[in-house]
Motif scaffolding. Sequence first.
Motif, PDB file in Angstrom:
ATOM      1  N   GLY A  10      13.878  -7.732  -6.893  1.00 31.97           N
ATOM      2  CA  GLY A  10      12.391  -7.316  -7.068  1.00 31.97           C
ATOM      3  C   GLY A  10      11.742  -7.140  -5.887  1.00 31.97           C
ATOM      4  N   VAL A  11      12.023  -8.025  -4.686  1.00 29.11           N
ATOM      5  CA  VAL A  11      11.214  -7.703  -3.400  1.00 29.11           C
ATOM      6  C   VAL A  11      11.467  -6.271  -3.033  1.00 29.11           C
ATOM      7  CG1 VAL A  11      10.850  -8.316  -0.977  1.00 29.11           C
ATOM      8  CG2 VAL A  11      11.339 -10.276  -2.827  1.00 29.11           C
ATOM      9  N   GLN A  12      12.655  -5.820  -3.228  1.00 34.23           N
ATOM     10  CA  GLN A  12      13.052  -4.574  -2.661  1.00 34.23           C
ATOM     11  C   GLN A  12      12.447  -3.371  -3.356  1.00 34.23           C
ATOM     12  OE1 GLN A  12      15.148  -7.190  -3.142  1.00 34.23           O
ATOM     13  NE2 GLN A  12      16.521  -7.552  -1.147  1.00 34.23           N
ATOM     14  N   GLY A  13      12.343  -3.437  -4.702  1.00 34.28           N
ATOM     15  CA  GLY A  13      11.678  -2.611  -5.449  1.00 34.28           C
ATOM     16  C   GLY A  13      10.187  -2.671  -5.255  1.00 34.28           C
ATOM     17  N   VAL A  14       9.432  -3.642  -4.873  1.00 33.36           N
ATOM     18  CA  VAL A  14       8.091  -3.551  -4.482  1.00 33.36           C
ATOM     19  C   VAL A  14       8.072  -2.741  -3.265  1.00 33.36           C
ATOM     20  CG1 VAL A  14       6.175  -5.123  -3.550  1.00 33.36           C
ATOM     21  CG2 VAL A  14       7.476  -5.590  -5.711  1.00 33.36           C
ATOM     22  N   LEU A  15       9.009  -3.001  -2.396  1.00 29.35           N
ATOM     23  CA  LEU A  15       8.599  -2.394  -1.030  1.00 29.35           C
ATOM     24  C   LEU A  15       8.921  -0.815  -1.038  1.00 29.35           C
ATOM     25  CD1 LEU A  15      10.300  -3.492   2.399  1.00 29.35           C
ATOM     26  CD2 LEU A  15      10.852  -1.347   1.476  1.00 29.35           C
ATOM     27  N   VAL A  16       9.887  -0.506  -1.760  1.00 27.64           N
ATOM     28  CA  VAL A  16      10.170   0.830  -2.194  1.00 27.64           C
ATOM     29  C   VAL A  16       8.984   1.750  -2.954  1.00 27.64           C
ATOM     30  CG1 VAL A  16      11.530   2.580  -3.568  1.00 27.64           C
ATOM     31  CG2 VAL A  16      12.625   0.903  -2.191  1.00 27.64           C
ATOM     32  N   ALA A  17       8.445   0.865  -3.703  1.00 27.97           N
ATOM     33  CA  ALA A  17       7.231   1.306  -4.478  1.00 27.97           C
ATOM     34  C   ALA A  17       6.027   1.531  -3.393  1.00 27.97           C
ATOM     35  CB  ALA A  17       6.949   0.649  -5.541  1.00 27.97           C
ATOM     36  N   GLN A  18       5.883   0.532  -2.767  1.00 21.86           N
ATOM     37  CA  GLN A  18       4.603   0.576  -1.429  1.00 21.86           C
ATOM     38  C   GLN A  18       4.856   1.546  -0.516  1.00 21.86           C
ATOM     39  OE1 GLN A  18       4.351  -2.569   1.708  1.00 21.86           O
ATOM     40  NE2 GLN A  18       3.091  -3.320  -0.053  1.00 21.86           N
ATOM     41  N   ALA A  19       6.207   1.885  -0.210  1.00 21.56           N
ATOM     42  CA  ALA A  19       6.418   3.171   0.666  1.00 21.56           C
ATOM     43  C   ALA A  19       6.006   4.315   0.034  1.00 21.56           C
ATOM     44  CB  ALA A  19       8.062   3.099   1.003  1.00 21.56           C
ATOM     45  N   GLY A  20       6.364   4.618  -1.357  1.00 18.91           N
ATOM     46  CA  GLY A  20       6.003   5.837  -1.959  1.00 18.91           C
ATOM     47  C   GLY A  20       4.292   6.036  -1.826  1.00 18.91           C
ATOM     48  N   TYR A  21       3.490   4.927  -1.986  1.00 17.84           N
ATOM     49  CA  TYR A  21       2.065   4.947  -2.065  1.00 17.84           C
ATOM     50  C   TYR A  21       1.584   5.350  -0.757  1.00 17.84           C
ATOM     51  CZ  TYR A  21       1.808   3.290  -6.957  1.00 17.84           C
ATOM     52  OH  TYR A  21       2.029   3.042  -8.090  1.00 17.84           O
ATOM     53  N   LEU A  22       2.207   4.542   0.286  1.00 16.85           N
ATOM     54  CA  LEU A  22       1.734   5.297   1.745  1.00 16.85           C
ATOM     55  C   LEU A  22       2.142   6.512   2.112  1.00 16.85           C
ATOM     56  CD1 LEU A  22       3.171   1.637   3.641  1.00 16.85           C
ATOM     57  CD2 LEU A  22       0.849   2.284   2.962  1.00 16.85           C
ATOM     58  N   ALA A  23       3.208   6.768   1.498  1.00 14.32           N
ATOM     59  CA  ALA A  23       3.740   8.336   1.858  1.00 14.32           C
ATOM     60  C   ALA A  23       2.504   9.090   1.250  1.00 14.32           C
ATOM     61  CB  ALA A  23       5.126   8.467   1.559  1.00 14.32           C
ATOM     62  N   ARG A  24       2.333   8.867   0.011  1.00 17.72           N
ATOM     63  CA  ARG A  24       1.009   9.948  -0.530  1.00 17.72           C
ATOM     64  C   ARG A  24      -0.015   9.804   0.128  1.00 17.72           C
ATOM     65  NH1 ARG A  24       4.244   8.359  -5.174  1.00 17.72           N
ATOM     66  NH2 ARG A  24       2.996   6.489  -5.763  1.00 17.72           N
ATOM     67  N   LEU A  25      -0.360   8.926   0.989  1.00 18.82           N
ATOM     68  CA  LEU A  25      -1.553   8.693   1.921  1.00 18.82           C
ATOM     69  C   LEU A  25      -1.518   9.748   3.253  1.00 18.82           C
ATOM     70  CD1 LEU A  25      -2.809   4.863   1.852  1.00 18.82           C
ATOM     71  CD2 LEU A  25      -3.997   6.825   1.383  1.00 18.82           C
ATOM     72  N   GLY A  26      -0.279  10.070   3.426  1.00 23.90           N
ATOM     73  CA  GLY A  26      -0.105  11.065   4.419  1.00 23.90           C
ATOM     74  C   GLY A  26       0.296  10.201   5.708  1.00 23.90           C
ATOM     75  N   ILE A  27       0.897   8.960   5.394  1.00 25.84           N
ATOM     76  CA  ILE A  27       1.333   8.141   6.215  1.00 25.84           C
ATOM     77  C   ILE A  27       2.702   8.143   6.427  1.00 25.84           C
ATOM     78  CG2 ILE A  27       1.702   5.757   7.300  1.00 25.84           C
ATOM     79  CD1 ILE A  27      -0.842   5.206   5.501  1.00 25.84           C
ATOM     80  N   ARG A  28       3.245   8.482   7.614  1.00 20.31           N
ATOM     81  CA  ARG A  28       4.880   8.350   7.925  1.00 20.31           C
ATOM     82  C   ARG A  28       5.394   6.867   7.869  1.00 20.31           C
ATOM     83  NH1 ARG A  28       7.730   9.356  13.805  1.00 20.31           N
ATOM     84  NH2 ARG A  28       9.763   9.090  13.090  1.00 20.31           N
ATOM     85  N   VAL A  29       6.206   6.917   6.926  1.00 21.39           N
ATOM     86  CA  VAL A  29       6.704   5.388   6.720  1.00 21.39           C
ATOM     87  C   VAL A  29       8.230   5.286   6.959  1.00 21.39           C
ATOM     88  CG1 VAL A  29       7.200   3.696   4.803  1.00 21.39           C
ATOM     89  CG2 VAL A  29       5.197   5.390   4.603  1.00 21.39           C
ATOM     90  N   THR A  30       8.709   4.257   7.696  1.00 23.75           N
ATOM     91  CA  THR A  30      10.130   3.866   8.110  1.00 23.75           C
ATOM     92  C   THR A  30      10.222   2.619   7.708  1.00 23.75           C
ATOM     93  OG1 THR A  30       9.869   5.409  10.019  1.00 23.75           O
ATOM     94  CG2 THR A  30      11.531   3.615   9.846  1.00 23.75           C
ATOM     95  N   ILE A  31      11.244   2.392   6.799  1.00 22.29           N
ATOM     96  CA  ILE A  31      11.911   1.245   6.377  1.00 22.29           C
ATOM     97  C   ILE A  31      12.961   0.419   7.260  1.00 22.29           C
ATOM     98  CG2 ILE A  31      12.942  -0.224   4.572  1.00 22.29           C
ATOM     99  CD1 ILE A  31      11.823   1.853   2.589  1.00 22.29           C
TER     100      ILE A  31
END
Length: 838
Positions: A357-378
């Motif tokens: 569950g935690v990992q799923g939240v993180l991946v979803a969060q990464a997607g929203y941040l990327a759509r803001l134009g932010i470069r995202v690194t996990i």
Amino acid sequence: MADDQPTEIPEVSIIVPVYNDELWVGRAIQSCLSQTLGNIEVIVVDDSSTDQTSVIARNFQAQDGRVSVVRQPRNLSAFQARRVGIERASAEFVMFLDGDDELVASACQKALTLARTSRADVVGFGSTVITPDGQTGGRYEKTIQPAHRELFGSDIIASLFPVGKIAQGQLWRYLFSRELLLSAYDCLPKSLIVPRVNDLPIAFLALMNATHYVSTKERLYNYYFKRGASGHAVTTWEDYVFNASAIDSIEYIKSTVDDYSQEADGDCVIKEVYASTRSSIIARVLAYVDGIVDRDLQRRAIADLEQRVGFVALTVACVDFFTGALPLLARSITTPVMPSSVPSHVVLRTGNLRTGGVQGVLVAQAGYLARLGIRVTIALDSEIVTDFDLPAGVALIRLEGATIGQRIQFLDEFCRLESVGAVIDHHVFYNKRWPYFALGASAGGVPTIGWIHNFALRPLVDGVTQLSFLERYFHCLAQVVVLSEADVAYWKLRGVEHVAYLPNPASPLLQQIPIRSAPKTSPTESLRIIWWGRLQQATKQVLDLIEVGSILSNSGVEFHITIVGPDGPDLGARRVREQARRLGISSRVSLPGPLHGEHLIAEISKADVFVNTSTIEGYLLTLVEAQALGLPVLMYDLPWLDVVRENDGLITVPQGDRVGLARALEELLSAPDRFARLSSNSLEAADRVRSYDFEGLYRCLLEGRLDPKFSPEPTISLARLILDQNVRYVERQKRTLSREVRRLKVKVEEQAKTLRQVSSRPTESLVGVSARDRKAPDVPRVKRLLQRFLPPNMRQVAYYAKHEFNDSSVRHDQLVENQRILSAQIAQLEAQLSKRRR
């Protein structure tokens, strides 16, 4: 002059650097002259002592021609004294003796013999550490014993200065080839003075260039702890400056190590060994500073230390070598603040990115941040393995390093090189390493947001002490994000002000579920129940589902339960099936194992209702996913969850009320209109979750301007909720523990009864008692037996061991005594039978 003046080249030169050692130097020199190897020389280098040290040494010189005394014109440190001794030495091999220690009589003979027979240029040997009260065998003594019998080439330095271990660079632990020592000194300026840890630079350089090392475990050196300058506390600024100079000792050789590494084709091992050794020395100084009682002096010292090496280096030294300094470092910083604009690059940190569950939240969060134009690194602590399809543009890295400190350094360098503006740490709630990462990032100007994925009181359920740890170090974070108003209230009541709650983003599975407009059709004959997640009994109480099924079966209700997911830490599919078989409903329970993506969606779609039996959750992802497919939800009450507020698609019953849950399911089967209404309400609740403006929320979070409504002040009703749950969890823990202890006592009584019966009928029991049963208890076997009847959480085992020890030990002693008596009786009977046969 004595008759035993050597007429040939000495075989071993013993160098004794001394300074104000009048109390001990006589015994030190005498231990050299008492060597079984007679052909030696003893070079005493007096570093301008102000007491009788030089007089005592010259008296020995007058009596024995093997002793020579050199007096330095001024105090130049033991580092220079050893240099003078090495340059004057005439033997092929050199040993060192500090003026307050002693050599074992056979030291030179045994070390030299080993060097010659193995053709080694370095010989290591054991040492005895003697405390002021004459005790030996302490922890320090164990750390300085040879761990390797033979080493070659670069393995020597890598093994004798192991990465992540406290550096032990004492010259007196070795017999060296004189040429190795001369080469080491040639790398450093002639005028260099090293007042503190002055043997380590030469030991490091000599071992770095050594070709063959051998060792003996025999203890040939007696080290007297806390004689001379060892072990003194810091009470003045001058004390601190003296101890802090230890850092210089390792930094003096940095350029030489870099050159060596380049010549060895960029040997990364040497660089890692050097970095670890440097951190170990910094940690030693940090320990002195941590022990300063005067807080003003301590603050001044930590500020100077930060200026010397940088706060990241202090953090690395702390986590790898002296975790006791964490409170000191945490006190030294102010709470970081978020930048005023959205950063261009954000790092999301977690332990692993496998299913969860935690990992799923993180991946979803990464997607929203990327759509803001932010470069995202996990950034992961573990291997780069994932079951998720990462959003476009999201990168995945592993924090490299053999130690936690090295991973912190890796993240710091990555943040600097890649212009990272913020770190969101999802690996906070259940580990105690996150403060070091937050401190390291903060030192580089990068704020960290801590994301908490469970209800604040979860540690009470698990029987751990994480709450006080979190409270103590939350100020290292720029923002604490939790999942509910109740969590905000808890932490604010505990004094944490920079806390806010945000809804979890739609999980990857939820994003795959097509938007459904029509509610599900009410079941008419049989109720299809589904549950999915990781099988776990302690918190998710999966076996309650089987008991609910048994109640339904006894009421004549037609149903089928599907339980989807992998085995957990305390529960597996096999045990669930056994419980279903024991209760007579095995044909009505399916366990297909873990399912993902479309396969899981298809399985959920076939169900009529989702049932949740958790005792605690931070955010029920499965609840939202079930509601998105139109399933009504029946669950034990979890009143703090924001996702259940104003959610008319679910029915709750009190915690543990399995009968109530079964009755609610039965009533739902006979009320098609209510079922349809609940299904419709579930769809509306899921739509609300999907309609959140997560991109807007994350933008406000990263700019430090979240709406105050996400950080409300505690209310009486929320405080009452927290108190109620606190009492419930504590009492639940007590009941669980008491139940397990009673079970254990019953088992012990049964065994004791069996032993008494066997003891009273020794002749009849002779055949039935196996050889293994006649022996005293096997400790590991007894431990495993005890753990079978205790809760799965090892901390609970520790708790039981502490509080039930007296009673258990008495029982154990009784059993052992009974077994001893029984064994004696059996032995006598066997002897008698043997005589009769003859």
